[in-house]
Write a protein that holds these residues in place. Structure first.
Motif, mmCIF file in Angstrom:
data_model
loop_
_atom_site.group_PDB
_atom_site.id
_atom_site.type_symbol
_atom_site.label_atom_id
_atom_site.label_comp_id
_atom_site.label_asym_id
_atom_site.label_seq_id
_atom_site.Cartn_x
_atom_site.Cartn_y
_atom_site.Cartn_z
ATOM 1 N N LEU A 129 65.938 73.163 -40.980
ATOM 2 C CA LEU A 129 66.265 73.145 -42.491
ATOM 3 C C LEU A 129 66.535 71.666 -42.562
ATOM 4 C CD1 LEU A 129 68.342 76.319 -42.306
ATOM 5 C CD2 LEU A 129 66.335 76.129 -43.188
ATOM 6 N N PRO A 130 66.613 71.362 -43.791
ATOM 7 C CA PRO A 130 67.067 70.013 -44.384
ATOM 8 C C PRO A 130 68.349 69.474 -43.674
ATOM 9 C CG PRO A 130 66.154 71.130 -46.429
ATOM 10 C CD PRO A 130 66.400 72.128 -45.186
ATOM 11 N N SER A 131 69.425 70.441 -43.791
ATOM 12 C CA SER A 131 70.716 69.849 -43.056
ATOM 13 C C SER A 131 70.793 70.170 -41.508
ATOM 14 C CB SER A 131 71.730 70.678 -43.901
ATOM 15 O OG SER A 131 71.916 70.342 -45.263
ATOM 16 N N GLY A 132 69.795 71.010 -40.845
ATOM 17 C CA GLY A 132 69.970 70.990 -39.528
ATOM 18 C C GLY A 132 69.042 71.971 -39.224
ATOM 19 N N ARG A 133 69.172 72.462 -37.872
ATOM 20 C CA ARG A 133 68.579 73.336 -37.185
ATOM 21 C C ARG A 133 68.945 74.810 -36.833
ATOM 22 N NH1 ARG A 133 64.903 71.111 -32.450
ATOM 23 N NH2 ARG A 133 66.387 72.598 -31.142
ATOM 24 N N VAL A 134 68.421 76.014 -36.826
ATOM 25 C CA VAL A 134 69.043 77.177 -36.399
ATOM 26 C C VAL A 134 68.009 77.743 -35.832
ATOM 27 C CG1 VAL A 134 70.535 77.614 -38.463
ATOM 28 C CG2 VAL A 134 68.313 78.435 -38.505
ATOM 29 N N GLY A 135 68.576 78.644 -34.691
ATOM 30 C CA GLY A 135 67.538 79.336 -33.681
ATOM 31 C C GLY A 135 68.178 79.876 -32.635
ATOM 32 N N THR A 136 67.426 80.535 -31.656
ATOM 33 C CA THR A 136 67.938 81.133 -30.544
ATOM 34 C C THR A 136 67.561 80.529 -29.171
ATOM 35 O OG1 THR A 136 65.827 82.677 -30.230
ATOM 36 C CG2 THR A 136 67.660 83.302 -31.862
ATOM 37 N N ARG A 137 68.535 80.757 -28.199
ATOM 38 C CA ARG A 137 68.252 80.218 -26.906
ATOM 39 C C ARG A 137 68.314 81.096 -26.114
ATOM 40 N NH1 ARG A 137 72.013 75.663 -28.697
ATOM 41 N NH2 ARG A 137 70.556 73.865 -29.017
ATOM 42 N N LYS A 138 67.748 81.007 -24.700
ATOM 43 C CA LYS A 138 67.575 82.085 -23.669
ATOM 44 C C LYS A 138 69.245 82.445 -23.360
ATOM 45 C CE LYS A 138 65.741 82.730 -19.188
ATOM 46 N NZ LYS A 138 64.922 82.311 -17.847
ATOM 47 N N GLY A 139 69.438 83.380 -23.086
ATOM 48 C CA GLY A 139 70.822 84.001 -22.581
ATOM 49 C C GLY A 139 71.080 83.690 -21.094
ATOM 50 N N LYS A 140 72.240 83.751 -20.885
ATOM 51 C CA LYS A 140 72.738 83.137 -19.614
ATOM 52 C C LYS A 140 72.544 84.352 -18.562
ATOM 53 C CE LYS A 140 76.936 82.285 -16.807
ATOM 54 N NZ LYS A 140 78.177 82.916 -16.609
ATOM 55 N N GLU A 141 71.938 83.968 -17.318
ATOM 56 C CA GLU A 141 71.606 85.129 -16.402
ATOM 57 C C GLU A 141 73.107 85.560 -15.881
ATOM 58 O OE1 GLU A 141 69.258 83.155 -13.534
ATOM 59 O OE2 GLU A 141 67.287 83.800 -14.444
ATOM 60 N N THR A 142 73.153 86.885 -15.756
ATOM 61 C CA THR A 142 74.288 87.419 -14.894
ATOM 62 C C THR A 142 74.047 87.878 -13.559
ATOM 63 O OG1 THR A 142 75.555 87.700 -16.863
ATOM 64 C CG2 THR A 142 76.200 89.067 -14.910
#
Length: 177
Positions: A89-102
């Protein structure tokens, strides 16, 4: 001018007996008490500023959390059918990341120092096990003797040339009651 400096040197206080030493210790005690007062006042001021800071940051964090809660459903919906993991987006980025493994071991979470993990690592291959050596300095030092010249002698009477000990100067201290 030079006469005044000479007189000041002559009139400088000197500790000459227990009474004059006691006067010095009383002065030190008074100064230490003043330091304690200043520290107490400083701590109160810091507490007040810390509370203000914590309150202000909590308000900001609450607002950020609110905006995250608005963005989250939209981002997941937008990325559901996309190959991308983020949206620019013009003001930044949004998204998802891989979750931590447990990881779990015998049904419960563990850390790298868990004894059960060590047993499993050994059974897989000993190359995954690290053995650390360290000196028991206190025990070693108890069994060494230092001569007046600073040489170090082992329990069995051998001089250990690699060691040499020099006694430091006595340290001056004042304890105020």
């Amino acid at each position: 001018m030079m006469e005044n400096m000479a007189e000041e040197r002559k009139e400088r206080f000197e500790v000459v007996d227990a009474s004059s030493a006691e006067w010095c210790v009383e002065k030190i005690a008074g100064l230490e008490a003043r330091k304690a007062e200043i520290d107490a006042q400083y701590k109160k001021m810091i507490e007040r500023y810390d509370k203000w800071r914590d309150d202000e940051l909590k308000n900001i964090d609450d607002s950020v959390s609110f905006f995250h809660s608005l963005l989250r459903p939209w981002v997941f919906e937008e990325l559901k059918t996309s190959k991308n993991k983020s949206i620019t987006l013009p003001s930044g980025r949004v998204g998802t990341r891989k979750g931590k493994e447990t990881w779990t071991l015998a049904g419960k979470e563990f850390d790298r120092n868990d004894p059960a993990l060590l047993v499993i690592a050994k059974s897989i291959d000993k190359k995954y096990v690290e053995i650390k050596e360290s000196v028991k300095w206190a025990d070693l030092k108890k069994n060494l003797q230092v001569t007046e010249s600073g040489s170090v002698v082992s329990e069995d009477g051998e001089i250990i040339d690699a060691f040499h000990v020099e006694q430091g100067e006595p340290k001056f201290y004042v304890e105020v009651k």
